[in-house]
Design an enzyme around this catalytic site. Structure first.
Site, PDB file in Angstrom:
ATOM      1  N   ARG A 114     -34.529  19.215 -68.778  1.00  0.00           N
ATOM      2  CA  ARG A 114     -34.482  20.412 -69.884  1.00  0.00           C
ATOM      3  C   ARG A 114     -33.077  20.780 -70.566  1.00  0.00           C
ATOM      4  NH1 ARG A 114     -38.293  25.942 -69.103  1.00  0.00           N
ATOM      5  NH2 ARG A 114     -35.935  27.146 -69.070  1.00  0.00           N
ATOM      6  N   GLU A 153     -34.721  30.062 -74.699  1.00  0.00           N
ATOM      7  CA  GLU A 153     -33.883  31.003 -73.577  1.00  0.00           C
ATOM      8  C   GLU A 153     -31.951  29.727 -73.632  1.00  0.00           C
ATOM      9  OE1 GLU A 153     -36.320  32.144 -70.060  1.00  0.00           O
ATOM     10  OE2 GLU A 153     -35.369  29.715 -69.514  1.00  0.00           O
ATOM     11  N   GLU A 306     -42.263  36.068 -72.092  1.00  0.00           N
ATOM     12  CA  GLU A 306     -42.586  35.489 -71.017  1.00  0.00           C
ATOM     13  C   GLU A 306     -42.476  36.362 -69.063  1.00  0.00           C
ATOM     14  OE1 GLU A 306     -40.635  31.510 -70.044  1.00  0.00           O
ATOM     15  OE2 GLU A 306     -40.575  31.167 -72.148  1.00  0.00           O
ATOM     16  N   TRP A 314     -39.158  28.718 -58.739  1.00  0.00           N
ATOM     17  CA  TRP A 314     -38.255  28.315 -58.509  1.00  0.00           C
ATOM     18  C   TRP A 314     -37.161  29.237 -57.633  1.00  0.00           C
ATOM     19  CZ3 TRP A 314     -36.543  33.608 -60.224  1.00  0.00           C
ATOM     20  CH2 TRP A 314     -36.651  34.009 -61.284  1.00  0.00           C
ATOM     21  N   GLU A 354     -42.436  22.390 -63.147  1.00  0.00           N
ATOM     22  CA  GLU A 354     -43.027  23.954 -62.433  1.00  0.00           C
ATOM     23  C   GLU A 354     -44.957  24.062 -62.800  1.00  0.00           C
ATOM     24  OE1 GLU A 354     -40.242  26.454 -66.028  1.00  0.00           O
ATOM     25  OE2 GLU A 354     -41.814  25.184 -66.717  1.00  0.00           O
ATOM     26  N   HIS A 357     -45.790  26.772 -60.624  1.00  0.00           N
ATOM     27  CA  HIS A 357     -45.492  28.044 -61.760  1.00  0.00           C
ATOM     28  C   HIS A 357     -46.640  28.512 -62.369  1.00  0.00           C
ATOM     29  CE1 HIS A 357     -44.644  31.298 -64.263  1.00  0.00           C
ATOM     30  NE2 HIS A 357     -43.586  30.571 -64.129  1.00  0.00           N
TER      31      HIS A 357
END
Length: 662
Positions: A114, A153, A306, A314, A354, A357
């Site tokens: 990304r 972000e 978030e 991570w 992820e 996560h």
């Protein structure tokens, strides 16, 4: 700017990132039912959905998104609709490799992850803006739409030839198309770096030795400006289509990829992503600093956009959160001004980078501790409507400036170990332990509301900012200035005549030489005010010119060197801290400067790991550790669990009280 109340509607916002494109259609209705059970009232949709919305160049697949938004609206859940431009689809990089970013070594980064775009690329911007325009046209009138979320972000930096041309254009604007002015600002007489044509100027790339620091600093400024442009072009399209819908984008934690203060001025709702390490007993200290920064940038309430319900994916080792830890961290944000608590993500992914996560709905499903805690948190947030839009009043402020932050990170300084955030955190933690609320401000901000201003690290300072801080002292304020501050101007040129030139008069001292300590070495210091203490990292050869020496090195070859000084200037007081005191000494120093400034906390004598913050009339007392502690409280009522509190009260591990007077 639109009012944040347009989104909150008198309630605290609770929700998270919802990525229905990762799941089959039959899961969507279950999602809405579970959201209702959890008390979710807002979800962010579409952040990483570009390839689903535009599977091939120019195509549009909006049918699935129509269905999702309709389902959410029918369930009473509002939508923060994102432009998915942080993650371009493979077809863009494949057909237009010039949109892919290039690093400082000249290597082009590929798709398959990304953030793979060059912020300066007109091709990327054209495709991104086209999709944002179509989203605005299709969903601008949808009843579920409560907020727009631009990109995600923002942090991308590119050194390609397209960026080089954009950099030169930015420089010509900054220096009035005057190459001589740029040569002066960059001091290009050093190492024969004088530019004779704008075309010769490039982004800083790998070179045989040290790169011009002024060039690096301007490139940081340019990279920030390029990201702001990417935000603004999308924002303007959305605002034109829906002038009454607030617009946000989420900051990348406590980092410096772009000037957050400049971005905050351009959006309607300040949003923050934050993932504290659940194994770090002091994680709440950096959390508190970040939350106070966001509230200060927003000038009031902000959104925690978030967080994680439990483990992330991570870190080298990704620990789960203990029972109750999620609640304590979330209400800590609310105490410091958040009007929203949201998570990445709603449902934990079953595949992809992820997949480990955590989510609000974990892999174990709703019959799980995490989902039960999510539901309990949603119910409590629904009861805390009293704090919505309420302020946190502060008499103390910390100074943080992005230009200075970028500049102090540059090469070839007396030490490479100056940690701007660490130094801010040290003072912030000391103030927090005293129950003192803190804003985080720019050095040129209006300081009239504060009694105490602390600038732990302000290496670069403009003339106007220096005058602002100096006049604050002259008018009766108390200023604390940390070492290696006031050293250079906005072009990273040394301010001559003895450090720190713009503050010498207010501080009543003159520094001739920096003397950083070897790594791991400490010196013993003595003070009648602070007691004996250890200091590390930094010393200076300085002489008082009117300042009182409060602490000095007590032994060894550096014995007698001042390390803490105080000076009366005008009707105020300026303190200078010429070293890194140990935490106990820093706490004692902070207590003394608060006393000098007449700043008091909402609760004093707090145990380690406990914070007390007043928001509006609600006093939040939070235990950030797993073990019970005892706190002394005034007579009050707990809004969360009910019941009266007074005097010595036990607070459970990760316990939270939201107190109002009887």
């Amino acid at each position: 700017m639109s009012d944040i109340a347009d989104v909150t509607r008198g309630r605290l916002v609770f929700g998270g990132d919802y990525n229905p494109e990762q799941w089959p259609r039959e899961v969507w209705r279950e999602d809405v039912e579970l959201m209702r059970r959890a008390g979710v009232n807002l979800v962010t949709v579409g952040v990483f959905s570009w390839a689903r919305l535009e599977p091939t160049p120019g195509a549009r697949d909006f049918g699935w998104l129509d269905e999702v938004l309709d389902l959410l609206h029918a369930g009473g859940i509002a939508v923060d609709l994102a432009t998915p431009t942080a993650s371009p689809p493979p077809w863009l990089g494949h057909r237009h490799p010039e949109t892919l970013p290039v690093d400082a070594d000249g290597r082009r980064l590929l798709y398959g992850s990304r953030n793979q775009f060059c912020p300066s690329s007109p091709i990327y911007r054209r495709h991104a803006l086209s999709l944002a325009t179509d989203l605005a046209e299709r969903y601008g009138g949808h009843p579920a739409l409560a907020m727009w979320h631009v990109d995600n972000e923002l942090c991308e930096v590119c050194h390609c030839d397209v960026s080089a041309a954009h950099f030169r254009h930015w420089l010509r604007s900054r220096y009035g198309d005057d190459l001589a002015a740029l040569n002066e600002a960059w001091h290009t007489v050093f190492w024969s770096q004088r530019y004779s044509d704008w075309a010769e100027i490039m982004p800083p790339r790998r070179a045989p030795y040290l790169i011009n620091p002024a060039q690096q600093l301007d490139f940081r400024r340019f990279s920030s400006a390029a990201l702001l442009e990417c935000f603004e072009v999308q924002r303007d399209v959305l605002r034109a289509a829906t002038p009454d819908i607030p617009i946000t984008t989420n900051f990348l934690g406590l980092d410096a990829p772009l000037d957050y203060r400049a971005l905050a001025e351009r959006e309607d709702v300040v949003s923050h992503d934050w993932y504290p390490d659940p194994t770090n007993p002091a994680a709440h200290e950096m959390s508190g600093l970040g939350f106070d920064l966001m509230r200060s940038l927003a000038g009031g309430p902000w959104f925690l956009m978030e967080g994680a319900t439990s483990a992330v994916n991570w870190r080298r080792r990704n620990a789960a959160k203990a029972p109750g830890q999620l609640r304590a961290e979330s209400l800590h944000a609310v105490a410091r001004g958040a009007d929203a608590v949201c998570f990445f993500q709603w449902r934990a992914s079953r595949a992809g980078a992820e997949k480990y996560h955590s989510g609000m709905v974990p892999h174990a499903g709703p019959d799980s501790r995490i989902f039960r805690e999510v539901c309990e948190l949603g119910a409590e947030l629904a009861e805390l409507h009293e704090v919505v839009d309420a302020e946190v009043e502060c008499e103390a402020a910390l100074v943080l400036d992005w230009d200075s932050w970028w500049a102090v990170r540059l090469d070839a300084h007396p030490t490479a170990d100056i940690d701007v955030l660490g130094r801010l955190r040290g003072f912030h933690a000391a103030l927090t332990r005293l129950g003192v609320a803190v804003d985080v401000v720019a050095p040129d901000a209006d300081l009239s509301a504060y009694r105490l201003v602390i600038a732990p690290s302000l290496y670069l300072v403009t003339d106007d900012a220096a005058a602002n801080l100096t006049s604050f002292v002259a008018r009766g304020g108390t200023l604390v200035l940390g070492y290696f501050s006031g050293i250079v101007d906005e072009h990273d040129h040394i301010r001559l005549g003895g450090y720190p030139a713009p503050f010498r008069e207010a501080l009543g001292l003159r520094i001739e030489e920096f003397d950083p300590l070897p790594e791991g070495e400490t010196v013993r210091c003595s003070s009648t005010l602070l007691g004996g203490f250890e200091a590390r990292d930094w010393l200076e050869e300085l002489r008082p010119e009117g300042a009182e020496v409060v602490a000095e090195v007590a032994e060894g070859r550096r014995a007698g060197r001042p390390v803490v000084l105080r000076h009366e200037f005008g009707t105020g007081t300026a303190w200078y801290v010429a070293t890194e005191p140990d935490p106990t000494a820093l706490a004692a120093l902070t207590r003394q400067v608060c006393t000098d400034a007449g700043v008091t906390g909402v609760l004093d004598g707090l145990p380690a790991g406990v914070t007390a913050t007043r928001r509006g009339r609600v006093l939040f007392v939070i235990n950030h550790g797993p073990d019970p502690v005892s706190v002394e409280l005034p007579a009050c009522v707990d809004l969360l669990r009910g019941g009266r509190c007074a005097g010595r009260t036990e607070l459970a591990g990760f316990g939270v009280l939201a107190l109002v007077g009887e």
